[in-house]
Design a protein around this motif. Structure first.
Motif, short mmCIF file in Angstrom:
data_model
loop_
_atom_site.label_atom_id
_atom_site.label_comp_id
_atom_site.label_asym_id
_atom_site.label_seq_id
_atom_site.Cartn_x
_atom_site.Cartn_y
_atom_site.Cartn_z
N THR A 11 -4.23 -2.10 3.83
CA THR A 11 -3.13 -2.90 3.30
C THR A 11 -1.83 -2.13 3.50
O THR A 11 -1.84 -0.92 3.73
CB THR A 11 -3.32 -3.19 1.80
N TYR A 12 -0.70 -2.87 3.44
CA TYR A 12 0.60 -2.21 3.62
C TYR A 12 1.58 -2.73 2.57
O TYR A 12 1.41 -3.83 2.02
CB TYR A 12 1.15 -2.44 5.03
N ASP A 13 2.58 -1.92 2.27
CA ASP A 13 3.61 -2.30 1.30
C ASP A 13 4.60 -3.27 1.94
O ASP A 13 4.87 -3.20 3.13
CB ASP A 13 4.37 -1.05 0.82
N GLY A 14 5.15 -4.15 1.10
CA GLY A 14 6.15 -5.08 1.60
C GLY A 14 5.57 -6.31 2.25
O GLY A 14 6.15 -6.86 3.18
N LYS A 17 7.50 -9.47 3.95
CA LYS A 17 8.73 -9.06 4.60
C LYS A 17 8.47 -8.78 6.07
O LYS A 17 7.34 -8.55 6.48
CB LYS A 17 9.32 -7.81 3.93
N SER A 26 4.41 1.82 5.27
CA SER A 26 3.55 2.60 4.39
C SER A 26 2.44 1.71 3.84
O SER A 26 2.65 0.53 3.58
CB SER A 26 4.36 3.17 3.21
N GLY A 27 1.27 2.28 3.70
CA GLY A 27 0.14 1.52 3.18
C GLY A 27 -0.99 2.44 2.79
O GLY A 27 -0.78 3.63 2.57
N ARG A 28 -2.19 1.89 2.77
CA ARG A 28 -3.33 2.68 2.37
C ARG A 28 -4.61 2.11 2.97
O ARG A 28 -4.73 0.90 3.17
CB ARG A 28 -3.45 2.76 0.85
N PRO A 98 -3.48 7.15 1.58
CA PRO A 98 -2.16 6.61 1.94
C PRO A 98 -1.74 7.07 3.33
O PRO A 98 -2.18 8.11 3.83
CB PRO A 98 -1.24 7.21 0.87
N THR A 100 1.77 6.61 6.38
CA THR A 100 3.07 6.08 6.79
C THR A 100 3.22 6.26 8.30
O THR A 100 2.97 7.35 8.82
CB THR A 100 4.23 6.79 6.06
N TYR A 334 -6.20 8.28 -5.37
CA TYR A 334 -4.83 7.79 -5.19
C TYR A 334 -4.23 7.53 -6.56
O TYR A 334 -4.91 7.07 -7.47
CB TYR A 334 -4.85 6.49 -4.38
N PRO A 335 -2.96 7.81 -6.83
CA PRO A 335 -1.90 8.19 -5.89
C PRO A 335 -1.96 9.66 -5.49
O PRO A 335 -2.75 10.41 -6.04
CB PRO A 335 -0.61 7.88 -6.70
#
Length: 390
Positions: A11-14, A17, A26-28, A98, A100, A334-335
């Motif tokens: 998965t990824y952030d944002g 978008k 960035s994701g994980r 995580p 990036t 995580y984190p």
């Protein structure tokens, strides 16, 4: 029997978008294990590619037309292969790693899906084990190309078209049509002002406005084309033996795909077509080319402090002696601040001043290939473009 790898996902952030050249994603990777697992390597790959495919029937033979083009491919290793019996053994449970990755700074086409082709940008997690089939997970992310009207002079040139037609048979007289738009390039969501001057010495007519999309797909020296109307609107009726000058405002919708000229096997163009609906005669029409650019540009995302540095160029495989980097080896680690997570002060960590670290100017780091020309052969819009000559 309990499976060793119960699930792997990325998965990824944002989400929701769009990303552009130079942005950081960035994701994980989430790994769920049923029992101890010896891992050769775990990696995350960001890549962009275009693919075209269609079939044609020639007599009794079916011919497949297929082509691929890779825009970029960057692979980052989170766990690397090491010597030793107990190296890279991960305990049962859920592990989150995580990552990036930065998209290369180069001109690339926007995400696209058409009748016979697509342009996709994806993140792919891969877990490799000895004597086992690799486990993979993939997530697609939207990409929007960067462009600026001010940096492409051809897009600021005013567009003009004229058509005069003599009527025959059931309709007498003639009609003249003169069309102006202020430039060739427009952003998504902009208003398109069309200035129309019509001289009518024939019967009553109506003018029609159509913005349509033309997609071209190329494979094995052949070309396939599909078109679709984006918007259609009617103008005012034109009285017989009269003159009319109006400005028609058309809205360029946000949901359409920006123009594509930087892909070797897919091209997306737009045309504005103005037609006079003349009774009992062939309708005169004028077509003007348009280049549609993304509405806004996403700001470059900054890398987080736990950015890992396993960037490789293209498809390089890890060597057995390369450094082992595990973000998390304990269930639920995580984190990154959890025990055993990657501290930013560790050797080889961010910032980029560390040996072998990003940016691309560092030895061994990713160096993107030369950028495509942003909008080649715009002078050919009046006739056949380079793609249409193929």
């Amino acid at each position: 029997m309990l499976a060793t790898i119960k699930n792997i996902s990325v998965t990824y952030d944002g989400v929701g978008k769009s990303f552009s050249s130079g942005d950081f994603i960035s994701g994980r990777i989430t790994l769920e294990l049923g029992k101890d697992c010896k891992i050769d390597y775990l990696s995350i790959k960001a890549k962009g590619k275009s693919e075209v495919r269609w079939t044609e029937r020639h007599n009794n033979t079916t011919v497949i037309y297929h082509s691929k083009d890779k825009m970029f491919s960057i692979e980052q290793f989170i766990i690397r292969e090491q010597k030793g019996q107990d190296c890279n053994v991960v305990a049962p449970g859920t592990h989150v790693y995580p990552f990036t990755i930065q998209i290369p700074q180069q001109a690339m086409p926007s995400s696209f899906k058409g009748a016979w082709g697509k342009i996709l940008y994806t993140l792919e997690a891969k877990l490799s084990r000895s004597m086992r089939i690799s486990s993979k997970a993939r997530a697609e992310f939207p990409f929007v190309s960067k462009a600026d009207l001010g940096s492409i002079p051809e897009l600021m040139i005013p567009q003009h078209g004229t058509k005069v037609k003599k009527m025959k048979f059931f309709t007498s007289g003639k009609v003249g049509m003169d069309i102006h738009i202020e430039r060739m390039g427009y952003y998504l969501g902009e208003d398109l002002n069309v200035v129309v001057s019509i001289e009518n010495s024939s019967s009553r007519e109506i003018n029609k406005y159509t913005l349509y999309q033309k997609d071209s797909f190329f494979a094995r020296g052949k070309r396939r084309v599909s078109t679709k109307d984006i918007l259609k609107e009617l103008g005012e009726p034109i009285p017989p033996s009269g003159k009319l000058k109006v400005t028609k405002v058309l809205k360029i919708h946000q949901h359409i795909v920006p123009s594509i000229f930087t892909c070797s096997n897919i091209k997306c163009e737009y045309r504005l077509k103005i037609v006079l609906d003349v009774p009992y005669a062939r309708d005169p029409e004028i077509k003007l080319p348009l280049v549609i650019l993304p509405a806004t540009q996403t700001s470059g995302l900054q890398p987080p402090p736990y950015l890992t540095l396993g960037l490789t160029r293209r498809e390089r495989k890890p060597t057995r002696m390369e450094q082992h980097t595990t973000i998390s080896t304990a269930p639920g680690a995580y984190p990154p601040t959890a025990p055993g997570a990657y501290p930013p002060t560790a050797p080889g960590a961010y910032p980029p001043t560390a040996p072998g670290a990003y940016p691309p100017t560092a030895p061994g780091a990713f160096a993107p290939p030369p950028a495509y020309g942003m909008y080649p052969s715009l002078s050919d819009f009046g006739g056949k473009s380079e793609w249409e000559k193929r």
